[in-house]
Design a protein around this motif. Sequence first.
Motif, PDB file in Angstrom:
ATOM      1  N   UNK A  51      17.266  15.401  -5.750  1.00 12.54           N
ATOM      2  CA  UNK A  51      17.134  14.346  -6.726  1.00 12.54           C
ATOM      3  C   UNK A  51      16.702  13.070  -5.731  1.00 12.54           C
ATOM      4  N   UNK A  52      17.256  12.814  -4.897  1.00 10.53           N
ATOM      5  CA  UNK A  52      16.945  11.669  -4.154  1.00 10.53           C
ATOM      6  C   UNK A  52      15.399  11.812  -3.671  1.00 10.53           C
ATOM      7  N   UNK A  53      15.054  12.955  -3.131  1.00  6.96           N
ATOM      8  CA  UNK A  53      13.579  13.062  -2.740  1.00  6.96           C
ATOM      9  C   UNK A  53      12.516  12.636  -4.050  1.00  6.96           C
ATOM     10  N   UNK A  54      12.991  13.250  -5.263  1.00  9.81           N
ATOM     11  CA  UNK A  54      12.282  12.961  -6.476  1.00  9.81           C
ATOM     12  C   UNK A  54      12.155  11.500  -6.734  1.00  9.81           C
ATOM     13  N   UNK A  55      13.258  10.930  -6.758  1.00  9.50           N
ATOM     14  CA  UNK A  55      13.470   9.515  -6.561  1.00  9.50           C
ATOM     15  C   UNK A  55      12.529   8.551  -6.022  1.00  9.50           C
ATOM     16  N   UNK A  56      12.559   9.069  -4.765  1.00 10.76           N
ATOM     17  CA  UNK A  56      11.663   8.225  -3.385  1.00 10.76           C
ATOM     18  C   UNK A  56      10.390   8.435  -3.760  1.00 10.76           C
ATOM     19  N   UNK A  57       9.942   9.572  -4.443  1.00  9.04           N
ATOM     20  CA  UNK A  57       8.405   9.857  -4.683  1.00  9.04           C
ATOM     21  C   UNK A  57       7.998   8.793  -5.866  1.00  9.04           C
ATOM     22  N   UNK A  58       8.892   8.813  -6.773  1.00  6.19           N
ATOM     23  CA  UNK A  58       8.640   7.819  -7.841  1.00  6.19           C
ATOM     24  C   UNK A  58       8.768   6.470  -7.449  1.00  6.19           C
ATOM     25  N   UNK A  59       9.501   6.104  -6.515  1.00  5.97           N
ATOM     26  CA  UNK A  59       9.693   4.769  -6.130  1.00  5.97           C
ATOM     27  C   UNK A  59       8.422   4.290  -5.295  1.00  5.97           C
ATOM     28  N   UNK A  60       7.892   5.287  -4.598  1.00  2.00           N
ATOM     29  CA  UNK A  60       6.687   5.120  -3.845  1.00  2.00           C
ATOM     30  C   UNK A  60       5.408   4.698  -4.708  1.00  2.00           C
ATOM     31  N   UNK A  61       5.264   5.657  -5.758  1.00  2.00           N
ATOM     32  CA  UNK A  61       4.160   5.427  -6.420  1.00  2.00           C
ATOM     33  C   UNK A  61       4.452   4.164  -7.438  1.00  2.00           C
ATOM     34  N   UNK A  62       5.541   3.640  -7.828  1.00  2.00           N
ATOM     35  CA  UNK A  62       5.968   2.296  -8.488  1.00  2.00           C
ATOM     36  C   UNK A  62       5.510   1.150  -7.272  1.00  2.00           C
ATOM     37  N   UNK A  63       5.812   1.252  -6.102  1.00  2.00           N
ATOM     38  CA  UNK A  63       5.617   0.143  -5.084  1.00  2.00           C
ATOM     39  C   UNK A  63       3.798   0.196  -5.142  1.00  2.00           C
ATOM     40  N   UNK A  64       3.262   1.246  -5.094  1.00  2.43           N
ATOM     41  CA  UNK A  64       1.917   1.328  -5.013  1.00  2.43           C
ATOM     42  C   UNK A  64       1.328   0.499  -6.181  1.00  2.43           C
ATOM     43  N   UNK A  65       1.846   0.815  -7.560  1.00  2.00           N
ATOM     44  CA  UNK A  65       1.224  -0.081  -8.595  1.00  2.00           C
ATOM     45  C   UNK A  65       1.729  -1.538  -8.224  1.00  2.00           C
ATOM     46  N   UNK A  66       2.766  -1.817  -7.982  1.00  2.00           N
ATOM     47  CA  UNK A  66       3.106  -3.251  -7.735  1.00  2.00           C
ATOM     48  C   UNK A  66       2.202  -3.945  -6.587  1.00  2.00           C
ATOM     49  N   UNK A  67       1.829  -3.430  -5.778  1.00  6.10           N
ATOM     50  CA  UNK A  67       1.180  -3.864  -4.541  1.00  6.10           C
ATOM     51  C   UNK A  67      -0.353  -3.999  -4.857  1.00  6.10           C
ATOM     52  N   UNK A  68      -0.902  -3.275  -6.068  1.00 11.42           N
ATOM     53  CA  UNK A  68      -2.193  -3.535  -6.318  1.00 11.42           C
ATOM     54  C   UNK A  68      -2.383  -4.779  -7.075  1.00 11.42           C
ATOM     55  N   UNK A  69      -3.175  -5.623  -6.389  1.00 14.17           N
ATOM     56  CA  UNK A  69      -3.390  -7.069  -7.088  1.00 14.17           C
ATOM     57  C   UNK A  69      -4.482  -7.360  -7.972  1.00 14.17           C
ATOM     58  N   UNK A  70      -4.877  -6.112  -8.564  1.00 18.45           N
ATOM     59  CA  UNK A  70      -5.987  -6.156  -9.456  1.00 18.45           C
ATOM     60  C   UNK A  70      -5.408  -6.626 -11.049  1.00 18.45           C
ATOM     61  N   UNK A  71      -4.039  -6.412 -11.001  1.00 16.06           N
ATOM     62  CA  UNK A  71      -3.187  -6.665 -12.189  1.00 16.06           C
ATOM     63  C   UNK A  71      -1.814  -7.187 -12.052  1.00 16.06           C
ATOM     64  N   UNK A  72      -1.272  -7.671 -12.848  1.00 18.12           N
ATOM     65  CA  UNK A  72       0.099  -8.171 -13.227  1.00 18.12           C
ATOM     66  C   UNK A  72       0.907  -6.701 -13.389  1.00 18.12           C
ATOM     67  N   UNK A  73       2.073  -6.944 -13.279  1.00 17.31           N
ATOM     68  CA  UNK A  73       2.968  -5.665 -13.747  1.00 17.31           C
ATOM     69  C   UNK A  73       3.980  -6.275 -14.594  1.00 17.31           C
ATOM     70  N   UNK A  74       4.464  -5.591 -15.479  1.00 15.74           N
ATOM     71  CA  UNK A  74       5.510  -5.820 -16.453  1.00 15.74           C
ATOM     72  C   UNK A  74       6.514  -4.495 -16.640  1.00 15.74           C
ATOM     73  N   UNK A  75       7.743  -4.675 -16.852  1.00 20.12           N
ATOM     74  CA  UNK A  75       8.415  -3.533 -17.082  1.00 20.12           C
ATOM     75  C   UNK A  75       9.663  -3.938 -17.940  1.00 20.12           C
TER      76      UNK A  75
END
Length: 108
Positions: A51-75
């Motif tokens: 489960x931790x490995x799965x959460x880490x993969x999801x977190x890596x994807x989320x970080x990638x989206x936030x780091x993309x400066x072509x848009x703003x993020x809302x959650x």
Amino acid sequence: MPYVSVDVPSPLSQCIIFCEIECVRGCCGIDAVSTDPAVVEAWCREVGSNTVVEARLQLAELIEVVEDRSHRVESAFLNHRTPDHAAGRQLLDFLSALEAGLVAGDAS
């Protein structure tokens, strides 16, 4: 600049809920969530390595989206928006601290 709405899937969302000990996200957003490694590691011990490995993969994807400066993020889940660089940096700092806790918890 447009907003991109991000969802936080489970099990990452369950980790965040577990660590929500300072206040509640509906009130304080990401400031409600503790990134103290001991708290994150407690969740890791509770759910196990897969489960931790799965959460880490999801977190890596989320970080990638936030780091993309072509848009703003809302959650809605995190109760956080990034209308400016400071808010984006705050979210990345939060996610990075959470990631460090998951890495440490996965190594335990």
